[in-house]
Scaffold this motif. Structure first.
Motif, PDB file in Angstrom:
ATOM      1  N   ALA A   1      -0.911  -1.406  13.162  1.00  0.00           N
ATOM      2  CA  ALA A   1      -0.716  -0.825  11.828  1.00  0.00           C
ATOM      3  C   ALA A   1      -0.712   0.698  11.914  1.00  0.00           C
TER       4      ALA A   1
ATOM      5  N   LEU B   1       2.645   1.840  13.170  1.00  0.00           N
ATOM      6  CA  LEU B   1       3.670   1.661  12.134  1.00  0.00           C
ATOM      7  C   LEU B   1       3.594   2.742  11.066  1.00  0.00           C
ATOM      8  N   GLU B   2       2.411   3.287  10.811  1.00  0.00           N
ATOM      9  CA  GLU B   2       2.287   4.387   9.849  1.00  0.00           C
ATOM     10  C   GLU B   2       3.064   5.615  10.314  1.00  0.00           C
TER      11      GLU B   2
ATOM     12  N   THR C   1       8.179   6.267  10.605  1.00  0.00           N
ATOM     13  CA  THR C   1       8.734   6.528   9.274  1.00  0.00           C
ATOM     14  C   THR C   1      10.187   6.096   9.111  1.00  0.00           C
TER      15      THR C   1
ATOM     16  N   ALA D   1       1.512  -5.859   8.843  1.00  0.00           N
ATOM     17  CA  ALA D   1       1.702  -4.421   8.636  1.00  0.00           C
ATOM     18  C   ALA D   1       3.183  -4.061   8.690  1.00  0.00           C
ATOM     19  N   ALA D   2       3.922  -4.695   9.599  1.00  0.00           N
ATOM     20  CA  ALA D   2       5.364  -4.441   9.693  1.00  0.00           C
ATOM     21  C   ALA D   2       6.067  -4.859   8.410  1.00  0.00           C
TER      22      ALA D   2
ATOM     23  N   LYS E   1       4.832  -5.055   5.368  1.00  0.00           N
ATOM     24  CA  LYS E   1       4.502  -4.118   4.286  1.00  0.00           C
ATOM     25  C   LYS E   1       5.271  -2.811   4.428  1.00  0.00           C
ATOM     26  N   LYS E   2       5.565  -2.427   5.663  1.00  0.00           N
ATOM     27  CA  LYS E   2       6.343  -1.210   5.899  1.00  0.00           C
ATOM     28  C   LYS E   2       7.843  -1.465   5.808  1.00  0.00           C
TER      29      LYS E   2
ATOM     30  N   VAL F   1       9.652  -3.396   7.909  1.00  0.00           N
ATOM     31  CA  VAL F   1      10.247  -3.431   9.245  1.00  0.00           C
ATOM     32  C   VAL F   1      10.447  -4.890   9.669  1.00  0.00           C
TER      33      VAL F   1
ATOM     34  N   ASN G   1       8.078   1.181  -6.517  1.00  0.00           N
ATOM     35  CA  ASN G   1       7.843   1.452  -5.098  1.00  0.00           C
ATOM     36  C   ASN G   1       9.178   1.761  -4.439  1.00  0.00           C
TER      37      ASN G   1
ATOM     38  N   ASP H   1      10.092   2.844  -1.692  1.00  0.00           N
ATOM     39  CA  ASP H   1      10.251   2.554  -0.274  1.00  0.00           C
ATOM     40  C   ASP H   1      10.410   1.071   0.023  1.00  0.00           C
TER      41      ASP H   1
ATOM     42  N   SER I   1       9.875  -5.997   2.796  1.00  0.00           N
ATOM     43  CA  SER I   1       8.564  -5.780   2.168  1.00  0.00           C
ATOM     44  C   SER I   1       8.482  -6.295   0.729  1.00  0.00           C
TER      45      SER I   1
END
Length: 531
Positions: free
Chosen positions: A59, A62-63, A66, A85-86, A88-89, A91, A381, A383, A388
């Protein structure tokens, strides 16, 4: 601008060339996966990350990523990637489940031979200068019952090879139908039956909550005396402590394990037992398999970055390159419909209902659903994307339902999206014409025909004379040019709507002047990504 891919583990030169041939810029640093600090420093520069098992995609990493859109794992296991985590991002995480099927199946067969004939121990004895011919009495495979737990891709190959060895094959797999079992030449059984009958048991299932410890202490106690157990699938499928006890007691005659509950395995209850064959997770370790998965991951990542095709993704519905070409306009339409409703809705959403009619009802609805939900979520949101969006919707407790039906109207196919909140329901429908351009065809039950533009203005009013003049005059006075103008009404004198396609966003002064006329119930500027 060409997409950029970082390869942080060892892949073949041929895989690197695939990226280059597709016009993708490649940074090949095969040792970088072991340097997490350096990887974190540069990961933000790349659209794709190609890995094997050395690179750990956490995670925290992944932060820093960008610009990352896709992670490709050359192999089946993705334990080294934080998939939640991927997601949510936004990816996509891909693997290559088919590149090493034959290799892994062959290893299971090899392990079965090894444990049946005590080959490793006999080899070590002979190398030591001993000639203990009478010590190593084995058993034949011919005529024995092989119990296969998991008859999917790899398990199916094992079944085929075992039948060639004249073994009687029985299989436990909840997803295996009777017709498929007949075609495979295997007998479909329940797990307890398999445990009682099998002379050899081999596992070929993924590690899930349902399969974890599938051969528990209780299950192992039900096995036939003298059974031999092979695990080349995943560690944690077998209670290794209980198995070790049964091996020592002689109830289990032998075991062959390529995978372990803790890896790298430097200690294990099965180690140093004379009737156990162990290898260090070699199931996919052949030159052919390593090349196959490397080429496959390069192809899949290239197809996604260039054509939008999603293959073997673990957190996104798959969509082939052919599907992407056909569905592309419909995916865009789904996103526009969601975006319209998302921009119009201020209160919390309880449910999203999506209707697919006609030709579109036969398409990949899971991918279209993701596009609708992403469009709706973008207002709150920016992004969010197709990956996601379902995660965000689930976290907010939004219920998503889908209905598909045969052609029911004037259009060959259309999509209708309805959002339910505490206060109201809001709906919009659209279609794709032969020019492949998405159109809005209905808003609030009122029929229209509106091309989708980057900047639009939506208004509602009572159906009275002068509305067109008010809109045109006010916008024109403020320097806003109208590219297209669509009107609709429920009935003469009833509620009416207008949807204007503008060359640029309406300025605040124009919107204030329109509101000041008192002619409109609602005035809503809208933006859409039509690129």
């Amino acid at each position: 601008m060409a997409p950029k891919v970082l390869i942080s583990d060892a892949l073949s030169d041929a895989a690197v060339q695939i990226f280059k041939d597709r016009g993708i810029e490649v940074d090949f640093q095969p040792a970088l996966g072991k340097d997490k600090e350096k990887l974190a420093e540069i990961i933000g520069n790349y659209d794709g990350l190609a890995i094997r098992s050395a690179t750990k995609v956490t995670a925290a990493l992944l932060e820093k990523a960008t610009n990352l859109k896709v992670i490709g794992r050359a192999g089946i296991g993705v334990d080294n990637v934080d998939k939640d985590a991927a997601s949510k991002k936004g990816v996509i995480v891909m693997n290559t489940p088919f590149g090493n099927m034959i290799t892994t199946a062959e290893h299971a067969i090899a392990m079965m031979f090894a444990v049946a004939r005590q080959i490793p121990e006999a080899s070590a004895s002979t190398h030591a200068g001993k000639w203990e011919k009478s010590k190593f009495m084995g058993v034949e495979l011919t005529g024995k019952v092989l119990g296969v737990i998991g008859a999917g891709n790899i398990g199916g190959i094992v079944c085929d090879r075992a039948r060639g060895l004249k073994m009687k094959v029985i299989a436990y797999d909840p997803f295996l139908g009777e017709e498929k079992a007949d075609k495979m030449g295997v007998e479909k059984v329940e797990l307890d039956d398999l445990l009682k009958r099998a002379d050899f048991i081999t596992l070929h299932v993924p590690m899930t909550e349902q399969t974890k410890n599938i051969l528990s202490r209780e299950a192992l106690a039900k096995t036939k005396p003298g059974v031999r157990i092979i695990n080349c699938a995943r560690g944690g499928l077998v209670d290794e402590e209980a198995l070790a006890e049964l091996l020592k007691s002689g109830h289990v005659a032998g075991a062959a394990f390529d995978v372990f509950s803790q890896e790298p395995a430097t200690e294990n209850a099965l180690f140093n037992l004379p009737n156990v064959v162990c290898t260090p997770h070699l199931g996919a370790s052949t030159s052919e398999a390593q090349e196959n998965v490397a080429l496959q991951v390069a192809e899949q990542m290239s197809n996604y970055l260039i054509d939008g095709a999603v293959e073997n993704a673990l957190n996104m519905p798959s969509m082939t390159a052919e599907e992407a070409k056909v569905m592309g306009p419909w995916v865009k339409l789904a996103g526009h419909l969601g975006s319209f409703i998302g921009q119009m809705t201020d209160e919390p959403i309880k449910a999203i209902n999506i209707l697919y009619d006609g030709v579109v009802s036969q398409m990949n609805l899971a991918a279209l659903n993701c596009s609708v939900v992403a469009g709706i979520m973008k207002k709150s949101n920016p992004d969010v994307n197709l990956v996601s969006a379902p995660v965000v919707a689930k976290e907010r407790g939004i219920q998503i339902s889908t209905t598909n039906q045969d052609k029911s109207g004037a259009f060959d196919g259309y999509v209708k999206v309805t959002v339910v909140t505490e206060k109201r329901e809001r709906s919009i429908a659209g279609t794709v014409f032969s020019d492949h351009k998405p159109r809005f065809i209905q808003i609030k039950g009122i029929n229209i025909d509106a091309e989708v533009g980057s900047h639009m203005l939506y208004t509602t009013n009572e159906d009275v004379p002068g509305i067109i003049g008010t809109l045109g005059g006010t916008l024109g006075k403020n320097g806003v040019n109208i590219a297209n103008f669509t009107l609709g009404r429920a009935a003469a004198g009833g509620e009416a709507i207008a949807l204007l396609y503008l060359d640029e966003a309406p300025n605040p002064v124009a919107l204030q002047e329109l509101a000041a006329t008192g002619a409109f119930r609602q005035i809503q500027p809208l933006t859409f990504d039509v690129a």
